[in-house]
Write a protein that holds these residues in place. Sequence first.
Motif, mmCIF file in Angstrom:
data_model
loop_
_atom_site.group_PDB
_atom_site.id
_atom_site.type_symbol
_atom_site.label_atom_id
_atom_site.label_comp_id
_atom_site.label_asym_id
_atom_site.label_seq_id
_atom_site.Cartn_x
_atom_site.Cartn_y
_atom_site.Cartn_z
ATOM 1 N N GLN A 1 37.549 -83.669 45.377
ATOM 2 C CA GLN A 1 38.062 -84.882 44.746
ATOM 3 C C GLN A 1 39.339 -84.604 43.955
ATOM 4 O OE1 GLN A 1 36.780 -87.995 45.071
ATOM 5 N NE2 GLN A 1 38.570 -88.694 43.942
ATOM 6 N N ALA A 2 39.381 -83.445 43.309
ATOM 7 C CA ALA A 2 40.532 -83.104 42.460
ATOM 8 C C ALA A 2 41.825 -83.021 43.254
ATOM 9 C CB ALA A 2 40.276 -81.779 41.749
ATOM 10 N N GLY A 3 41.729 -82.804 44.563
ATOM 11 C CA GLY A 3 42.935 -82.673 45.371
ATOM 12 C C GLY A 3 43.352 -83.927 46.112
ATOM 13 N N LEU A 4 42.504 -84.969 46.118
ATOM 14 C CA LEU A 4 42.764 -86.111 47.006
ATOM 15 C C LEU A 4 43.956 -86.958 46.584
ATOM 16 C CD1 LEU A 4 39.158 -87.262 47.950
ATOM 17 C CD2 LEU A 4 40.739 -85.844 49.255
ATOM 18 N N GLY A 5 44.206 -87.025 45.274
ATOM 19 C CA GLY A 5 45.454 -87.628 44.800
ATOM 20 C C GLY A 5 45.628 -89.095 45.120
ATOM 21 N N VAL A 6 46.786 -89.422 45.644
ATOM 22 C CA VAL A 6 47.225 -90.807 45.811
ATOM 23 C C VAL A 6 46.220 -91.617 46.634
ATOM 24 C CG1 VAL A 6 48.610 -90.302 47.871
ATOM 25 C CG2 VAL A 6 49.205 -92.246 46.429
ATOM 26 N N SER A 7 46.000 -92.845 46.206
ATOM 27 C CA SER A 7 45.102 -93.739 46.930
ATOM 28 C C SER A 7 45.724 -94.152 48.259
ATOM 29 C CB SER A 7 44.827 -94.988 46.087
ATOM 30 O OG SER A 7 44.205 -95.980 46.874
ATOM 31 N N VAL A 8 44.890 -94.219 49.273
ATOM 32 C CA VAL A 8 45.352 -94.678 50.587
ATOM 33 C C VAL A 8 45.997 -96.056 50.480
ATOM 34 C CG1 VAL A 8 44.571 -95.336 52.895
ATOM 35 C CG2 VAL A 8 43.643 -93.287 51.811
ATOM 36 N N ASP A 9 45.450 -96.891 49.614
ATOM 37 C CA ASP A 9 45.962 -98.262 49.457
ATOM 38 C C ASP A 9 47.395 -98.293 48.926
ATOM 39 O OD1 ASP A 9 43.436 -99.109 50.237
ATOM 40 O OD2 ASP A 9 42.699 -99.186 48.176
ATOM 41 N N ASP A 10 47.823 -97.188 48.282
ATOM 42 C CA ASP A 10 49.165 -97.152 47.696
ATOM 43 C C ASP A 10 50.209 -96.562 48.639
ATOM 44 O OD1 ASP A 10 48.216 -98.266 45.363
ATOM 45 O OD2 ASP A 10 47.810 -96.322 44.424
ATOM 46 N N VAL A 11 49.788 -96.198 49.846
ATOM 47 C CA VAL A 11 50.719 -95.609 50.814
ATOM 48 C C VAL A 11 51.068 -96.670 51.863
ATOM 49 C CG1 VAL A 11 51.038 -93.807 52.548
ATOM 50 C CG2 VAL A 11 49.773 -93.304 50.438
ATOM 51 N N GLN A 12 52.318 -97.070 51.872
ATOM 52 C CA GLN A 12 52.768 -98.106 52.801
ATOM 53 C C GLN A 12 53.406 -97.455 54.021
ATOM 54 O OE1 GLN A 12 51.895 -101.240 51.969
ATOM 55 N NE2 GLN A 12 51.019 -100.265 50.148
ATOM 56 N N ALA A 13 52.581 -96.949 54.908
ATOM 57 C CA ALA A 13 53.100 -96.292 56.113
ATOM 58 C C ALA A 13 52.064 -96.416 57.215
ATOM 59 C CB ALA A 13 53.392 -94.817 55.830
ATOM 60 N N SER A 14 52.542 -96.387 58.470
ATOM 61 C CA SER A 14 51.607 -96.467 59.593
ATOM 62 C C SER A 14 51.137 -95.082 60.005
ATOM 63 C CB SER A 14 52.272 -97.158 60.780
ATOM 64 O OG SER A 14 53.432 -96.446 61.161
ATOM 65 N N GLU A 15 51.857 -94.043 59.521
ATOM 66 C CA GLU A 15 51.421 -92.671 59.765
ATOM 67 C C GLU A 15 51.859 -91.801 58.603
ATOM 68 O OE1 GLU A 15 53.237 -91.655 63.513
ATOM 69 O OE2 GLU A 15 54.979 -90.803 62.512
ATOM 70 N N VAL A 16 51.081 -90.755 58.350
ATOM 71 C CA VAL A 16 51.398 -89.831 57.266
ATOM 72 C C VAL A 16 51.256 -88.393 57.765
ATOM 73 C CG1 VAL A 16 50.682 -91.393 55.394
ATOM 74 C CG2 VAL A 16 49.014 -89.808 56.408
ATOM 75 N N VAL A 17 51.946 -87.505 57.078
ATOM 76 C CA VAL A 17 51.808 -86.069 57.313
ATOM 77 C C VAL A 17 51.344 -85.433 56.006
ATOM 78 C CG1 VAL A 17 53.005 -83.934 57.911
ATOM 79 C CG2 VAL A 17 53.602 -86.078 59.065
ATOM 80 N N LEU A 18 50.235 -84.716 56.071
ATOM 81 C CA LEU A 18 49.692 -84.039 54.901
ATOM 82 C C LEU A 18 50.078 -82.569 54.967
ATOM 83 C CD1 LEU A 18 46.057 -85.553 54.919
ATOM 84 C CD2 LEU A 18 48.113 -86.461 53.790
ATOM 85 N N VAL A 19 50.893 -82.123 54.027
ATOM 86 C CA VAL A 19 51.297 -80.716 53.950
ATOM 87 C C VAL A 19 50.558 -80.083 52.774
ATOM 88 C CG1 VAL A 19 53.199 -79.090 53.658
ATOM 89 C CG2 VAL A 19 53.547 -81.214 54.952
ATOM 90 N N THR A 20 49.828 -79.021 53.053
ATOM 91 C CA THR A 20 48.926 -78.424 52.078
ATOM 92 C C THR A 20 49.217 -76.935 51.962
ATOM 93 O OG1 THR A 20 47.264 -80.028 52.798
ATOM 94 C CG2 THR A 20 46.487 -78.181 51.466
ATOM 95 N N VAL A 21 49.410 -76.459 50.729
ATOM 96 C CA VAL A 21 49.735 -75.048 50.517
ATOM 97 C C VAL A 21 48.778 -74.467 49.481
ATOM 98 C CG1 VAL A 21 51.530 -73.410 49.831
ATOM 99 C CG2 VAL A 21 52.169 -75.508 51.037
ATOM 100 N N MET A 22 48.190 -73.298 49.815
ATOM 101 C CA MET A 22 47.307 -72.613 48.865
ATOM 102 C C MET A 22 47.895 -71.247 48.510
ATOM 103 S SD MET A 22 43.177 -72.016 48.852
ATOM 104 C CE MET A 22 43.052 -70.819 50.187
ATOM 105 N N PRO A 23 48.690 -71.174 47.426
ATOM 106 C CA PRO A 23 49.250 -69.892 46.995
ATOM 107 C C PRO A 23 48.184 -69.013 46.339
ATOM 108 C CG PRO A 23 50.547 -71.772 46.196
ATOM 109 C CD PRO A 23 49.233 -72.297 46.657
ATOM 110 N N ASP A 24 48.253 -67.739 46.623
ATOM 111 C CA ASP A 24 47.376 -66.751 46.007
ATOM 112 C C ASP A 24 47.750 -66.593 44.529
ATOM 113 O OD1 ASP A 24 45.920 -64.491 45.302
ATOM 114 O OD2 ASP A 24 46.498 -63.323 47.059
ATOM 115 N N ASP A 25 46.774 -66.723 43.640
ATOM 116 C CA ASP A 25 47.035 -66.467 42.213
ATOM 117 C C ASP A 25 46.165 -65.318 41.705
ATOM 118 O OD1 ASP A 25 44.699 -67.962 42.371
ATOM 119 O OD2 ASP A 25 45.119 -69.159 40.577
ATOM 120 N N SER A 26 45.939 -64.330 42.585
ATOM 121 C CA SER A 26 45.197 -63.136 42.184
ATOM 122 C C SER A 26 46.127 -62.162 41.459
ATOM 123 C CB SER A 26 44.578 -62.454 43.405
ATOM 124 O OG SER A 26 45.587 -61.966 44.270
ATOM 125 N N GLY A 27 45.544 -61.277 40.688
ATOM 126 C CA GLY A 27 46.330 -60.362 39.880
ATOM 127 C C GLY A 27 47.222 -59.438 40.681
#
Length: 264
Positions: free
Chosen positions: A40-66
Amino acid sequence: MSTSNGTQVSQLFQNAHAEGVLSPAGLQALTVVDLGAQIQAGLGVSVDDVQASEVVLVTVMPDDSGSIQHANNARLVCDGHNQVLDSLLGSKQSDTVLFHTRYLNGFVLNPYRPLEDVVRMHDKNYNPSLGTPLYDQTVVLLGTVLAKSQEFTRNGVSARTVTLIITDGGDCHSQNARARDVAALVKDLQRAENHIVAAMGISDGTTDFRKVFRDMGIDDKWILTPGQSAQEIRQAFQVFSQSAVRVSQGAASFSRTALGGFGR
């Protein structure tokens, strides 16, 4: 439908399973532990607030290890993340892209949001000093990708996704998930043919990242293995940036990119 709590996240996954998007193994990976709040913490913007017929989801998980800090790579990881963002901001389809940044230990810097609202990585919001729960957090990450894309598709909006997992070591600290759990989810996403899952293993001198990522179900053509030099790490981020931009350029470009991998 906007997803407002963990119960609705769980319902999205049950629906995805019923529709054949999620295999039994994929569903189990996402529900054996209650991940609703983390996703849930990552879902962000509501679908209802996106005015587009298609979207691209770009997701990045940077390593934050020591070990990132120990190898003096913190600045390079920040720059690489921001380079991906800048490349997408410069693309013609930038207004259809939503961006999500979740660190390897679970901190969400950017829930899915439009590019112009994305918070850049810098030394005030990125302090790599933790462990490497690679499998646990990749399950959360891919669960978030799946949940968000399901939200859009169930509302009649076409969604394509490209995800980058970054680590400089193999899994050390996962409590719940194993490589096969990640692989089940990756396989489900690949089968749907509108998702790309990529991974970057920054050399620590010993880890066989191709094996680590293969065990997680990631295709060889979507694995980057830069060495320890700044130039190689920057180049790897550049290669991913180019792929992310191609993915944003429409369904045909996505299909070509998905087939060709980083070698395209």
